[in-house]
Design an enzyme around this catalytic site. Structure first.
Site, PDB file in Angstrom:
ATOM      1  N   HIS A  38       0.812  -1.234   0.000  1.00 48.49           N
ATOM      2  CA  HIS A  38       0.000   0.000   0.000  1.00 48.49           C
ATOM      3  C   HIS A  38       0.840   1.278   0.000  1.00 48.49           C
ATOM      4  O   HIS A  38       0.328   2.351   0.306  1.00 48.49           O
ATOM      5  CB  HIS A  38      -0.972   0.015   1.192  1.00 48.49           C
ATOM      6  CG  HIS A  38      -2.021  -1.065   1.119  1.00 48.49           C
ATOM      7  ND1 HIS A  38      -3.302  -0.822   0.701  1.00 48.49           N
ATOM      8  CD2 HIS A  38      -1.962  -2.391   1.400  1.00 48.49           C
ATOM      9  CE1 HIS A  38      -4.005  -1.962   0.749  1.00 48.49           C
ATOM     10  NE2 HIS A  38      -3.205  -2.916   1.164  1.00 48.49           N
ATOM     11  N   THR A  39       2.120   1.164  -0.313  1.00 47.31           N
ATOM     12  CA  THR A  39       2.938   2.383  -0.359  1.00 47.31           C
ATOM     13  C   THR A  39       2.758   3.122  -1.690  1.00 47.31           C
ATOM     14  O   THR A  39       3.048   4.308  -1.770  1.00 47.31           O
ATOM     15  CB  THR A  39       4.438   2.065  -0.160  1.00 47.31           C
ATOM     16  OG1 THR A  39       4.776   0.972  -1.018  1.00 47.31           O
ATOM     17  CG2 THR A  39       4.742   1.699   1.283  1.00 47.31           C
ATOM     18  N   GLY A 129      -3.756 -11.217  -5.973  1.00 47.88           N
ATOM     19  CA  GLY A 129      -2.738 -10.259  -5.569  1.00 47.88           C
ATOM     20  C   GLY A 129      -1.483 -10.282  -6.418  1.00 47.88           C
ATOM     21  O   GLY A 129      -0.526  -9.570  -6.125  1.00 47.88           O
ATOM     22  N   LEU A 130      -1.455 -11.097  -7.498  1.00 46.51           N
ATOM     23  CA  LEU A 130      -0.284 -11.092  -8.390  1.00 46.51           C
ATOM     24  C   LEU A 130      -0.561 -10.238  -9.631  1.00 46.51           C
ATOM     25  O   LEU A 130       0.198 -10.251 -10.590  1.00 46.51           O
ATOM     26  CB  LEU A 130       0.111 -12.507  -8.804  1.00 46.51           C
ATOM     27  CG  LEU A 130       0.575 -13.455  -7.694  1.00 46.51           C
ATOM     28  CD1 LEU A 130       1.171 -14.718  -8.307  1.00 46.51           C
ATOM     29  CD2 LEU A 130       1.582 -12.796  -6.769  1.00 46.51           C
ATOM     30  N   SER A 131      -1.693  -9.542  -9.595  1.00 44.99           N
ATOM     31  CA  SER A 131      -1.962  -8.517 -10.596  1.00 44.99           C
ATOM     32  C   SER A 131      -2.284  -9.028 -11.993  1.00 44.99           C
ATOM     33  O   SER A 131      -1.738  -8.575 -12.996  1.00 44.99           O
ATOM     34  CB  SER A 131      -0.784  -7.555 -10.661  1.00 44.99           C
ATOM     35  OG  SER A 131      -1.266  -6.326 -11.055  1.00 44.99           O
ATOM     36  N   SER A 133      -4.998  -8.334 -13.338  1.00 46.19           N
ATOM     37  CA  SER A 133      -5.733  -7.241 -14.000  1.00 46.19           C
ATOM     38  C   SER A 133      -4.771  -6.336 -14.778  1.00 46.19           C
ATOM     39  O   SER A 133      -5.026  -6.007 -15.935  1.00 46.19           O
ATOM     40  CB  SER A 133      -6.560  -6.433 -12.997  1.00 46.19           C
ATOM     41  OG  SER A 133      -5.744  -5.807 -12.039  1.00 46.19           O
ATOM     42  N   ASP A 177       1.188  -1.929 -10.190  1.00 45.51           N
ATOM     43  CA  ASP A 177       0.956  -3.130 -10.996  1.00 45.51           C
ATOM     44  C   ASP A 177       1.259  -2.891 -12.468  1.00 45.51           C
ATOM     45  O   ASP A 177       1.955  -3.672 -13.118  1.00 45.51           O
ATOM     46  CB  ASP A 177      -0.508  -3.582 -10.859  1.00 45.51           C
ATOM     47  CG  ASP A 177      -0.877  -3.893  -9.417  1.00 45.51           C
ATOM     48  OD1 ASP A 177       0.025  -3.893  -8.562  1.00 45.51           O
ATOM     49  OD2 ASP A 177      -2.070  -4.120  -9.160  1.00 45.51           O
ATOM     50  N   TYR A 226     -10.241  -1.289   0.808  1.00 43.28           N
ATOM     51  CA  TYR A 226      -9.156  -0.620   0.096  1.00 43.28           C
ATOM     52  C   TYR A 226      -9.383   0.889   0.083  1.00 43.28           C
ATOM     53  O   TYR A 226      -8.485   1.676   0.424  1.00 43.28           O
ATOM     54  CB  TYR A 226      -9.079  -1.184  -1.340  1.00 43.28           C
ATOM     55  CG  TYR A 226      -7.924  -0.688  -2.160  1.00 43.28           C
ATOM     56  CD1 TYR A 226      -6.688  -1.326  -2.100  1.00 43.28           C
ATOM     57  CD2 TYR A 226      -8.067   0.404  -3.005  1.00 43.28           C
ATOM     58  CE1 TYR A 226      -5.621  -0.876  -2.868  1.00 43.28           C
ATOM     59  CE2 TYR A 226      -7.018   0.858  -3.773  1.00 43.28           C
ATOM     60  CZ  TYR A 226      -5.792   0.215  -3.705  1.00 43.28           C
ATOM     61  OH  TYR A 226      -4.751   0.673  -4.468  1.00 43.28           O
TER      62      TYR A 226
HETATM   63  P1  ADP Z   1      -5.475  -9.280  -9.393  1.00 45.09           P
HETATM   64  O1  ADP Z   1      -5.127  -8.152 -10.290  1.00 45.09           O
HETATM   65  O2  ADP Z   1      -4.681  -9.273  -8.123  1.00 45.09           O
HETATM   66  O3  ADP Z   1      -5.406 -10.614 -10.045  1.00 45.09           O
HETATM   67  P2  ADP Z   1      -8.018  -7.969  -9.527  1.00 45.09           P
HETATM   68  O4  ADP Z   1      -9.262  -8.125  -8.749  1.00 45.09           O
HETATM   69  O5  ADP Z   1      -7.397  -6.633  -9.595  1.00 45.09           O
HETATM   70  O6  ADP Z   1      -6.988  -9.058  -8.948  1.00 45.09           O
HETATM   71  O7  ADP Z   1      -8.257  -8.433 -11.021  1.00 45.09           O
HETATM   72  C1  ADP Z   1      -8.829  -9.705 -11.301  1.00 45.09           C
HETATM   73  C2  ADP Z   1      -9.838  -9.555 -12.419  1.00 45.09           C
HETATM   74  O8  ADP Z   1      -9.179  -9.254 -13.657  1.00 45.09           O
HETATM   75  C3  ADP Z   1     -10.593 -10.827 -12.697  1.00 45.09           C
HETATM   76  O9  ADP Z   1     -11.714 -10.964 -11.846  1.00 45.09           O
HETATM   77  C4  ADP Z   1     -11.013 -10.625 -14.148  1.00 45.09           C
HETATM   78  O10 ADP Z   1     -12.143  -9.785 -14.214  1.00 45.09           O
HETATM   79  C5  ADP Z   1      -9.848  -9.857 -14.733  1.00 45.09           C
HETATM   80  N1  ADP Z   1      -8.890 -10.722 -15.445  1.00 45.09           N
HETATM   81  C6  ADP Z   1      -7.563 -10.763 -15.259  1.00 45.09           C
HETATM   82  N2  ADP Z   1      -6.959 -11.627 -16.116  1.00 45.09           N
HETATM   83  C7  ADP Z   1      -7.929 -12.150 -16.873  1.00 45.09           C
HETATM   84  C8  ADP Z   1      -7.957 -13.108 -17.948  1.00 45.09           C
HETATM   85  N3  ADP Z   1      -6.849 -13.707 -18.396  1.00 45.09           N
HETATM   86  N4  ADP Z   1      -9.155 -13.402 -18.491  1.00 45.09           N
HETATM   87  C9  ADP Z   1     -10.280 -12.810 -18.054  1.00 45.09           C
HETATM   88  N5  ADP Z   1     -10.305 -11.907 -17.046  1.00 45.09           N
HETATM   89  C10 ADP Z   1      -9.165 -11.571 -16.457  1.00 45.09           C
HETATM   90 MG    MG Z   2      -5.444  -6.086  -9.915  1.00 41.37          MG
END
Ligand code: ADP
Ligand code: MG
Length: 390
Positions: A38-39, A129-131, A133, A177, A226
């Site tokens: 969270h930094t 949490g490994l990003s 998204s 991220d 968050y």
């Molecule tokens: P993190 O980024 O830590 O994995 P987030 O909640 O920020 O967690 O993001 C997860 C979301 O990103 C998933 O619920 C989905 O909506 C989307 N996502 C990430 N990668 C994919 C993928 N390969 N296919 C479909 N959706 C994905």
């Molecule tokens: Mg994310």
């Protein structure tokens, strides 16, 4: 699954879904924070590692203005007009909004691209949490560059991906991220300064292995946790700025300055501030200790990070507590702490490279016995930032 098998899997699925093979292949890695919870949104430091778990996108340009996105990790197909006045959210296929969001932002920024079909595939665990998204956003940015025939500066790409997640998806994340996924380098961690968006490589010694320990307890971040933490940090910075003009973010406050005015802050704001200010210092300490292989310092700084996350920032969970205990008792462990935003998800350990297998077995056994959950435990290496697939 090796690279060839992965390419074959995606090609076959792509042909099945879109009728022709893909012609563009892009990828972007996930990441783990070695120190610095969270930094980032406090404009501080993070020691961040791009990992060899990544998201691939196979794609093919279309001759019309339509983009259709699908994923092997999630159901649904989402199609939109790339030249529409506004690229809108798709409420029926929520995950597609990460792709649509990046497309919308690049369109607004005057970066055109053609229609396309695309299929994503990730080896990053989603929502852990490994990003995943940011990796999906970064892979999309690479795809749009390839389709449009333009290239943007990497830091700008990261900022635009962050904007897509903040404004289009609606997650108020910091820059960590997207920066790591796009600017990561194979073979080293990055010491990132989230204020000026510069970074320098930090060596992870060959005899120290970074191991991800996934609690597989799903984060429940749909709530306000968050946002609450962020607001509390902002309030702390605002109150401290009354005593120290020029303070914009908690990054600007030293521990001594904080302690002189701790009593002027309400709870839990004071506890949140202490955690961020101390965590920020720990990032610099680890960035210095890790390349030297200073085991005692790594142990001390990771233990303090977890204790602060649990007692001051309050982002731990019973499963994280059980995992920490298992990690700290594992063969060859050097240090262990939380990763990502907390509230379940992945944790990270530094392990003597020769003991990795024994460590994995130990942690698996004790965590499963304590929680009844089968964890995922795996070593990671620093992988290259986003780009075309090799
Ligand atoms: P993190 O980024 O830590 O994995 P987030 O909640 O920020 O967690 O993001 C997860 C979301 O990103 C998933 O619920 C989905 O909506 C989307 N996502 C990430 N990668 C994919 C993928 N390969 N296919 C479909 N959706 C994905
Ligand atoms: Mg994310």
């Amino acid at each position: 699954m090796n690279q060839d098998e992965r390419r074959a899997l995606l090609t076959q699925a792509f042909v099945q879904r879109f009728g022709q093979p893909p012609s563009i292949w892009v990828r972007a890695p996930g990441r783990v924070d070695l120190m610095g919870s969270h930094t980032d949104y406090n404009l501080g430091y993070v020691l961040t590692l791009p990992v060899d778990r990544d998201t691939w996108m196979a794609a093919r340009p279309r001759t019309d203005r339509i983009a259709c996105v699908q994923s092997l990790n999630a159901a649904g197909s989402s199609c939109f007009d790339v030249e529409a006045e506004v690229i809108a959210r798709d409420e029926a296929v929520p995950w597609a909004n990460y792709v649509r969001g990046v497309a919308a932002v690049f369109r607004t920024e005057g970066r055109p691209f053609t229609g396309f079909d695309s299929l994503a595939h990730s080896t990053i665990p989603l929502s852990s949490g490994l990003s995943s998204s940011a990796a999906l956003e970064a892979a999309t940015a690479m795809l749009l560059q390839a389709l449009g025939g333009w290239q943007d500066e990497p830091v700008r790409l990261a900022l635009l991906c962050q904007r897509a997640e903040n404004r289009f998806v609606g997650v108020n994340c910091g820059i960590l991220d997207q920066y790591t996924s796009i600017l990561g380098q194979a073979g080293c961690a990055l010491l990132l300064d989230c204020r000026d968006l510069t970074s320098r490589p930090v060596t992870v010694p060959a005899d120290i292995q970074v191991v991800i320990c996934d609690t597989r307890a799903k984060r429940e971040l749909t709530g306000s946790e968050y946002g609450d933490r962020r607001a509390q940090c902002e309030e702390g910075a605002r109150l401290l700025a009354r005593f120290y003009p020029g303070v914009i973010a908690l990054r600007d406050v030293s521990l001594a300055q904080f302690e002189a005015h701790q009593a002027d802050l309400p709870e839990p704001v004071a506890r949140r501030c202490r955690f961020i200010i101390e965590e920020n210092e720990r990032v610099l300490r680890l960035a210095e200790a890790l390349p030297r292989g200073d085991r005692a310092a790594i142990r001390a700084v990771t233990a303090a990070s977890y204790a602060g996350a649990r007692d001051l920032y309050e982002i731990a969970s019973p499963e994280m507590e059980a995992m920490l205990e298992a990690m700290q008792a594992g063969t060859g462990v050097i240090g262990a702490r939380q990763a990502g935003a907390g509230f379940g998800g992945c944790m990270v350990a530094f392990v003597e490279a020769g003991a990795t297998q024994a460590f994995e077995a130990d942690v698996r056994r004790s965590y499963a016995a304590a929680t009844g959950i089968e964890p995922e435990i795996y070593p990671v290496r620093a992988a290259a930032g986003a780009g075309e697939c090799a």
